[in-house]
Design a protein around this motif. Sequence first.
Motif, PDB file in Angstrom:
ATOM      1  N   GLU A  74       0.834  -1.200   0.000  1.00 26.17           N
ATOM      2  CA  GLU A  74       0.000   0.000   0.000  1.00 26.17           C
ATOM      3  C   GLU A  74       0.872   1.254   0.000  1.00 26.17           C
ATOM      4  O   GLU A  74       0.590   2.209  -0.741  1.00 26.17           O
ATOM      5  CB  GLU A  74      -0.915  -0.003   1.220  1.00 26.17           C
ATOM      6  CG  GLU A  74      -1.847   1.199   1.279  1.00 26.17           C
ATOM      7  CD  GLU A  74      -2.757   1.176   2.491  1.00 26.17           C
ATOM      8  OE1 GLU A  74      -3.508   2.153   2.683  1.00 26.17           O
ATOM      9  OE2 GLU A  74      -2.708   0.190   3.259  1.00 26.17           O
ATOM     10  N   ALA A  75       1.923   1.232   0.817  1.00 26.92           N
ATOM     11  CA  ALA A  75       2.809   2.389   0.880  1.00 26.92           C
ATOM     12  C   ALA A  75       3.526   2.613  -0.446  1.00 26.92           C
ATOM     13  O   ALA A  75       3.680   3.757  -0.902  1.00 26.92           O
ATOM     14  CB  ALA A  75       3.821   2.206   2.004  1.00 26.92           C
ATOM     15  N   LEU A  92       8.868  -1.273  -9.502  1.00 18.25           N
ATOM     16  CA  LEU A  92       8.141  -1.468  -8.247  1.00 18.25           C
ATOM     17  C   LEU A  92       6.870  -2.275  -8.455  1.00 18.25           C
ATOM     18  O   LEU A  92       6.455  -3.031  -7.569  1.00 18.25           O
ATOM     19  CB  LEU A  92       7.824  -0.120  -7.623  1.00 18.25           C
ATOM     20  CG  LEU A  92       9.040   0.705  -7.176  1.00 18.25           C
ATOM     21  CD1 LEU A  92       8.595   2.071  -6.678  1.00 18.25           C
ATOM     22  CD2 LEU A  92       9.839  -0.021  -6.101  1.00 18.25           C
ATOM     23  N   ASP A  93       6.245  -2.135  -9.624  1.00 22.23           N
ATOM     24  CA  ASP A  93       5.035  -2.903  -9.927  1.00 22.23           C
ATOM     25  C   ASP A  93       5.346  -4.384 -10.151  1.00 22.23           C
ATOM     26  O   ASP A  93       4.431  -5.213 -10.154  1.00 22.23           O
ATOM     27  CB  ASP A  93       4.333  -2.346 -11.175  1.00 22.23           C
ATOM     28  CG  ASP A  93       3.619  -1.037 -10.905  1.00 22.23           C
ATOM     29  OD1 ASP A  93       3.466  -0.681  -9.718  1.00 22.23           O
ATOM     30  OD2 ASP A  93       3.224  -0.358 -11.881  1.00 22.23           O
ATOM     31  N   ARG A 109       9.273  -8.734  -1.160  1.00 19.03           N
ATOM     32  CA  ARG A 109       9.111  -7.660  -0.169  1.00 19.03           C
ATOM     33  C   ARG A 109       9.653  -8.076   1.198  1.00 19.03           C
ATOM     34  O   ARG A 109       9.182  -7.590   2.236  1.00 19.03           O
ATOM     35  CB  ARG A 109       7.643  -7.237  -0.032  1.00 19.03           C
ATOM     36  CG  ARG A 109       6.927  -6.875  -1.313  1.00 19.03           C
ATOM     37  CD  ARG A 109       7.482  -5.630  -1.976  1.00 19.03           C
ATOM     38  NE  ARG A 109       6.561  -5.092  -2.972  1.00 19.03           N
ATOM     39  CZ  ARG A 109       6.938  -4.485  -4.084  1.00 19.03           C
ATOM     40  NH1 ARG A 109       8.231  -4.335  -4.343  1.00 19.03           N
ATOM     41  NH2 ARG A 109       6.051  -4.009  -4.932  1.00 19.03           N
ATOM     42  N   LEU A 110      10.599  -8.989   1.187  1.00 20.31           N
ATOM     43  CA  LEU A 110      11.115  -9.527   2.443  1.00 20.31           C
ATOM     44  C   LEU A 110      11.751  -8.447   3.303  1.00 20.31           C
ATOM     45  O   LEU A 110      11.531  -8.388   4.522  1.00 20.31           O
ATOM     46  CB  LEU A 110      12.130 -10.640   2.142  1.00 20.31           C
ATOM     47  CG  LEU A 110      12.892 -11.203   3.344  1.00 20.31           C
ATOM     48  CD1 LEU A 110      11.933 -11.865   4.321  1.00 20.31           C
ATOM     49  CD2 LEU A 110      13.955 -12.194   2.875  1.00 20.31           C
ATOM     50  N   ARG A 111      12.549  -7.586   2.691  1.00 21.31           N
ATOM     51  CA  ARG A 111      13.303  -6.600   3.473  1.00 21.31           C
ATOM     52  C   ARG A 111      12.398  -5.598   4.186  1.00 21.31           C
ATOM     53  O   ARG A 111      12.560  -5.386   5.394  1.00 21.31           O
ATOM     54  CB  ARG A 111      14.331  -5.917   2.559  1.00 21.31           C
ATOM     55  CG  ARG A 111      15.408  -6.888   2.087  1.00 21.31           C
ATOM     56  CD  ARG A 111      16.026  -6.499   0.760  1.00 21.31           C
ATOM     57  NE  ARG A 111      16.879  -7.573   0.239  1.00 21.31           N
ATOM     58  CZ  ARG A 111      16.415  -8.611  -0.456  1.00 21.31           C
ATOM     59  NH1 ARG A 111      15.132  -8.710  -0.729  1.00 21.31           N
ATOM     60  NH2 ARG A 111      17.236  -9.544  -0.888  1.00 21.31           N
ATOM     61  N   PRO A 112      11.447  -4.983   3.496  1.00 23.73           N
ATOM     62  CA  PRO A 112      10.571  -4.064   4.229  1.00 23.73           C
ATOM     63  C   PRO A 112       9.696  -4.759   5.266  1.00 23.73           C
ATOM     64  O   PRO A 112       9.403  -4.175   6.320  1.00 23.73           O
ATOM     65  CB  PRO A 112       9.733  -3.415   3.126  1.00 23.73           C
ATOM     66  CG  PRO A 112       9.796  -4.365   1.981  1.00 23.73           C
ATOM     67  CD  PRO A 112      11.148  -4.990   2.050  1.00 23.73           C
ATOM     68  N   VAL A 113       9.284  -5.979   4.987  1.00 21.00           N
ATOM     69  CA  VAL A 113       8.494  -6.717   5.973  1.00 21.00           C
ATOM     70  C   VAL A 113       9.325  -6.978   7.230  1.00 21.00           C
ATOM     71  O   VAL A 113       8.831  -6.867   8.357  1.00 21.00           O
ATOM     72  CB  VAL A 113       7.975  -8.038   5.371  1.00 21.00           C
ATOM     73  CG1 VAL A 113       7.435  -8.965   6.454  1.00 21.00           C
ATOM     74  CG2 VAL A 113       6.885  -7.752   4.347  1.00 21.00           C
ATOM     75  N   ALA A 156      11.112   1.357   5.834  1.00 22.28           N
ATOM     76  CA  ALA A 156      10.920   0.062   5.173  1.00 22.28           C
ATOM     77  C   ALA A 156      10.851   0.230   3.658  1.00 22.28           C
ATOM     78  O   ALA A 156      11.484  -0.518   2.899  1.00 22.28           O
ATOM     79  CB  ALA A 156       9.647  -0.610   5.691  1.00 22.28           C
ATOM     80  N   VAL A 157      10.083   1.231   3.203  1.00 19.26           N
ATOM     81  CA  VAL A 157       9.964   1.475   1.764  1.00 19.26           C
ATOM     82  C   VAL A 157      11.289   1.978   1.203  1.00 19.26           C
ATOM     83  O   VAL A 157      11.666   1.646   0.069  1.00 19.26           O
ATOM     84  CB  VAL A 157       8.821   2.466   1.480  1.00 19.26           C
ATOM     85  CG1 VAL A 157       8.763   2.822  -0.004  1.00 19.26           C
ATOM     86  CG2 VAL A 157       7.486   1.869   1.922  1.00 19.26           C
TER      87      VAL A 157
END
Length: 311
Positions: free
Chosen positions: A4-5, A26-27, A32-36, A56-57
């Motif tokens: 979402e961000a 980005l699409d 998304r492991l790192r931001p999670v 995170a983003v």
Amino acid sequence: MVNEAIGNLRLPEAPAGLYDPITYTLDGGGKRLRPVLTLAACDAFGKAPSTAIHQAVAIEMFHNFTLLHDDVMDNADVRRGRPTVHRKWNSETAILSGDAMLTTSTMLLAIKCGEKLGQALELFNGTAMNIYEGQQLDMDFEARQDVTVEEYMEMIRLKTSVLLGCACGMGALMADAPFETQVKFFEYGVNLGLAFQLQDDYLDTYGNPETFGKAIGGDILNDKKTWLLIMAMNEDTTGEVRSLLGETTDPQGKIAAVRSVYDRLGLPERIHELISAYIDSAIKCLDYLELQPEARVFFMDLALASATRDK
């Protein structure tokens, strides 16, 4: 929260040649492991995950920047099942859009960072320099036939693993965790990253291209000094693997021949033993952290899953 961000990022519309490749990248999704990890680490120490969403983003943006440049240097055709940016546009575009992503990541990192900005920048920039060092070592290895396993492990620690460490440490920092806790969480991420990279090496040779997102055997065709190739060069007494280095006339035959040597030496099983060892080291780091049971289970399960993932 991460998706979402990222979806809410308001990049300029012009010039399209600079920003469209960023949106395209980005699409493309990804794990998304790192931001999670950043959000989960922040949550684990009692702060709302949203406290660290900009950081995170920023880390995810930085990670994707490195992929744009890596794909140019590796002359890669596919990333996440789609043409790489330098194939869809051109190399100049990939380099410049990557530069813009790097700067954007630093801008994002500073948002709502407050008095922690200095520490956050030190962690972020120090990690970035490590990654550049690792990439240089990776390129240096292309011209060498005497790369050791120890050198390879240090290279992937720098190029890949420290960013997972940064993601964990950044989340702990944003949650005001003690410095010693940030360091131990960084260590957890590094061990997790080593396990992930070794699994990537395995999947590049033995994975399913439909789930892995790119063609299988690229490392073999490029004579990339992975753990598998280094071990085979050291242990293959027939000399078959070394004789195939630089071979370009029969790509599929080369992949099959090298993989056959790997199988004969038992390397698929042995690399998973090494992966398990790094997973164990990551889990041991959790023993030094005062985590709630559900948080410990989350990070432990994440480490265990790294050995069985197929993409």
